[in-house]
Design a protein around this motif. Sequence first.
Motif, PDB file in Angstrom:
ATOM      1  N   UNK A 136     -12.249  12.638  -0.743  1.00  0.00           N
ATOM      2  CA  UNK A 136     -13.571  13.133  -0.391  1.00  0.00           C
ATOM      3  C   UNK A 136     -13.509  14.376   0.492  1.00  0.00           C
ATOM      4  N   UNK A 137     -14.230  15.421   0.089  1.00  0.00           N
ATOM      5  CA  UNK A 137     -14.491  16.585   0.944  1.00  0.00           C
ATOM      6  C   UNK A 137     -16.000  16.763   0.912  1.00  0.00           C
ATOM      7  N   UNK A 153      -6.644  21.539  -4.670  1.00  0.00           N
ATOM      8  CA  UNK A 153      -7.276  20.226  -4.779  1.00  0.00           C
ATOM      9  C   UNK A 153      -6.432  19.260  -5.580  1.00  0.00           C
ATOM     10  N   UNK A 154      -6.478  17.996  -5.186  1.00  0.00           N
ATOM     11  CA  UNK A 154      -5.881  16.936  -5.981  1.00  0.00           C
ATOM     12  C   UNK A 154      -6.783  16.614  -7.165  1.00  0.00           C
ATOM     13  N   UNK A 155      -6.224  15.988  -8.170  1.00  0.00           N
ATOM     14  CA  UNK A 155      -6.963  15.729  -9.406  1.00  0.00           C
ATOM     15  C   UNK A 155      -8.216  14.880  -9.192  1.00  0.00           C
ATOM     16  N   UNK A 156      -8.212  14.034  -8.162  1.00  0.00           N
ATOM     17  CA  UNK A 156      -9.349  13.143  -7.929  1.00  0.00           C
ATOM     18  C   UNK A 156     -10.207  13.582  -6.742  1.00  0.00           C
ATOM     19  N   UNK A 157     -10.028  14.793  -6.297  1.00  0.00           N
ATOM     20  CA  UNK A 157     -10.824  15.298  -5.176  1.00  0.00           C
ATOM     21  C   UNK A 157     -12.294  15.417  -5.580  1.00  0.00           C
ATOM     22  N   UNK A 158     -13.176  15.230  -4.612  1.00  0.00           N
ATOM     23  CA  UNK A 158     -14.609  15.372  -4.836  1.00  0.00           C
ATOM     24  C   UNK A 158     -15.213  16.228  -3.728  1.00  0.00           C
ATOM     25  N   UNK A 159     -16.084  17.151  -4.109  1.00  0.00           N
ATOM     26  CA  UNK A 159     -16.714  18.062  -3.156  1.00  0.00           C
ATOM     27  C   UNK A 159     -18.226  17.860  -3.193  1.00  0.00           C
ATOM     28  N   UNK A 160     -18.867  17.934  -2.030  1.00  0.00           N
ATOM     29  CA  UNK A 160     -20.312  17.776  -2.018  1.00  0.00           C
ATOM     30  C   UNK A 160     -20.921  18.087  -0.666  1.00  0.00           C
ATOM     31  N   UNK A 161     -22.211  18.367  -0.668  1.00  0.00           N
ATOM     32  CA  UNK A 161     -23.009  18.574   0.543  1.00  0.00           C
ATOM     33  C   UNK A 161     -24.169  17.588   0.501  1.00  0.00           C
ATOM     34  N   UNK A 162     -23.936  16.340   0.916  1.00  0.00           N
ATOM     35  CA  UNK A 162     -24.953  15.288   0.779  1.00  0.00           C
ATOM     36  C   UNK A 162     -25.926  15.178   1.949  1.00  0.00           C
ATOM     37  N   UNK A 196     -22.147  15.208  -6.011  1.00  0.00           N
ATOM     38  CA  UNK A 196     -20.787  15.702  -5.836  1.00  0.00           C
ATOM     39  C   UNK A 196     -20.289  16.360  -7.116  1.00  0.00           C
ATOM     40  N   UNK A 197     -19.268  17.193  -6.970  1.00  0.00           N
ATOM     41  CA  UNK A 197     -18.589  17.733  -8.143  1.00  0.00           C
ATOM     42  C   UNK A 197     -17.114  17.355  -8.064  1.00  0.00           C
ATOM     43  N   UNK A 198     -16.494  17.241  -9.227  1.00  0.00           N
ATOM     44  CA  UNK A 198     -15.084  16.867  -9.301  1.00  0.00           C
ATOM     45  C   UNK A 198     -14.200  18.076  -9.021  1.00  0.00           C
ATOM     46  N   UNK A 199     -12.907  17.825  -8.879  1.00  0.00           N
ATOM     47  CA  UNK A 199     -11.950  18.920  -8.681  1.00  0.00           C
ATOM     48  C   UNK A 199     -11.985  19.873  -9.863  1.00  0.00           C
ATOM     49  N   UNK A 212      -3.680  19.957  -8.529  1.00  0.00           N
ATOM     50  CA  UNK A 212      -2.370  19.324  -8.685  1.00  0.00           C
ATOM     51  C   UNK A 212      -2.536  17.806  -8.616  1.00  0.00           C
ATOM     52  N   UNK A 213      -1.543  17.048  -9.071  1.00  0.00           N
ATOM     53  CA  UNK A 213      -1.565  15.604  -8.841  1.00  0.00           C
ATOM     54  C   UNK A 213      -1.674  15.328  -7.344  1.00  0.00           C
ATOM     55  N   UNK A 214      -2.309  14.230  -6.994  1.00  0.00           N
ATOM     56  CA  UNK A 214      -2.596  13.938  -5.588  1.00  0.00           C
ATOM     57  C   UNK A 214      -1.356  13.988  -4.705  1.00  0.00           C
ATOM     58  N   UNK A 215      -0.232  13.516  -5.234  1.00  0.00           N
ATOM     59  CA  UNK A 215       0.974  13.461  -4.408  1.00  0.00           C
ATOM     60  C   UNK A 215       1.722  14.799  -4.345  1.00  0.00           C
ATOM     61  N   UNK A 216       1.178  15.827  -4.980  1.00  0.00           N
ATOM     62  CA  UNK A 216       1.834  17.137  -4.988  1.00  0.00           C
ATOM     63  C   UNK A 216       1.032  18.218  -4.257  1.00  0.00           C
ATOM     64  N   UNK A 217      -0.226  17.912  -3.933  1.00  0.00           N
ATOM     65  CA  UNK A 217      -1.115  18.943  -3.383  1.00  0.00           C
ATOM     66  C   UNK A 217      -0.576  19.528  -2.085  1.00  0.00           C
ATOM     67  N   UNK A 218      -0.193  18.680  -1.147  1.00  0.00           N
ATOM     68  CA  UNK A 218       0.286  19.153   0.150  1.00  0.00           C
ATOM     69  C   UNK A 218       1.561  19.963  -0.021  1.00  0.00           C
ATOM     70  N   UNK A 219       2.455  19.450  -0.839  1.00  0.00           N
ATOM     71  CA  UNK A 219       3.717  20.159  -1.106  1.00  0.00           C
ATOM     72  C   UNK A 219       3.461  21.553  -1.675  1.00  0.00           C
ATOM     73  N   UNK A 220       2.530  21.653  -2.604  1.00  0.00           N
ATOM     74  CA  UNK A 220       2.219  22.950  -3.213  1.00  0.00           C
ATOM     75  C   UNK A 220       1.523  23.877  -2.224  1.00  0.00           C
TER      76      UNK A 220
END
Length: 289
Positions: A136-137, A153-162, A196-199, A212-220
């Motif tokens: 969630x962002x 962003x990771x593949x399952x990231x979500x962005x929104x202004x709720x 919300x919108x998806x990555x 990127x895949x969730x486990x690769x985002x920080x590394x990238x």
Amino acid sequence: MAALCRGAARLTLPICQIRQGLYRGYSAGSSFQYILVERKGQSQNVGFIQLNRPKALNALCDGLINELNQALDSFESDPQVGAIVITGSEKAFAAGADIKEMQNRTFQDCYGGSFLAHWNRVSSARKPVIAAVNGFALGGGCELAMMCDIIYAGEKAQFGQPEILLGTIPGAGGTQRLTRAVGKSLAMEMVLTGDRISAQEAKQAGLVSKIYPADKVVEEAISCGEKIARNSKLIVSMAKESVNGAFELSLAEGNKLEKRLFYSTFATEDRKEGMTAFVEKRKANFTDQ
């Protein structure tokens, strides 16, 4: 949306660890309650800040923002650091502002005390800041990501202004930066509905640059930071200022700013070294001068 800032583990480092690079720039005994801070990369030239309120999905309370600003100040003054990465957890970059801290505020409190004014520190950083977003962002979390210069962003990231669902509106740049990033129609839809919108949608709209895949985002993100940090820190700051000018100025004024900054590079040793290295077919050795 989240609990008040309390109960997170306090992290205090001994001076030997500070000298090895963690929390560089802080005196002995420095501690953070809501973030984790260290230097990353093979050359230890990427500042790394991880939001660390897992039980509250990294909700942004005042204490967390103050610590984030302190860490940014430290990395900005560290000559070894050429870029900064901000991340959260795989579940949440930041699920929003801490609503319980806001619930009982009055107009007089907000207006008289310039509420949220210090939340913009990330956007004023001279060094490039990369957001590595998983989960969630939302609300303040989305605004924090948009204050950064690059969003991965990771593949399952979500962005929104709720905020509209809480009877208020974004207050840390959400309506302004989102509109500049994705255009009026999508920004208006997100702000007025709270959807919300998806990555994938965020990338298509121009809000994020890579997924990127969730486990690769920080590394990238760290890898990107290392690539940036290998360039002249002085010239990188000029380039960042010029790009940011495109959002603040008319095209004519923006081009004037770009020309002035371009001319300014010719007063630096790094411009001379970069062009000489290119002509001599060797790797440039930048000294940030």
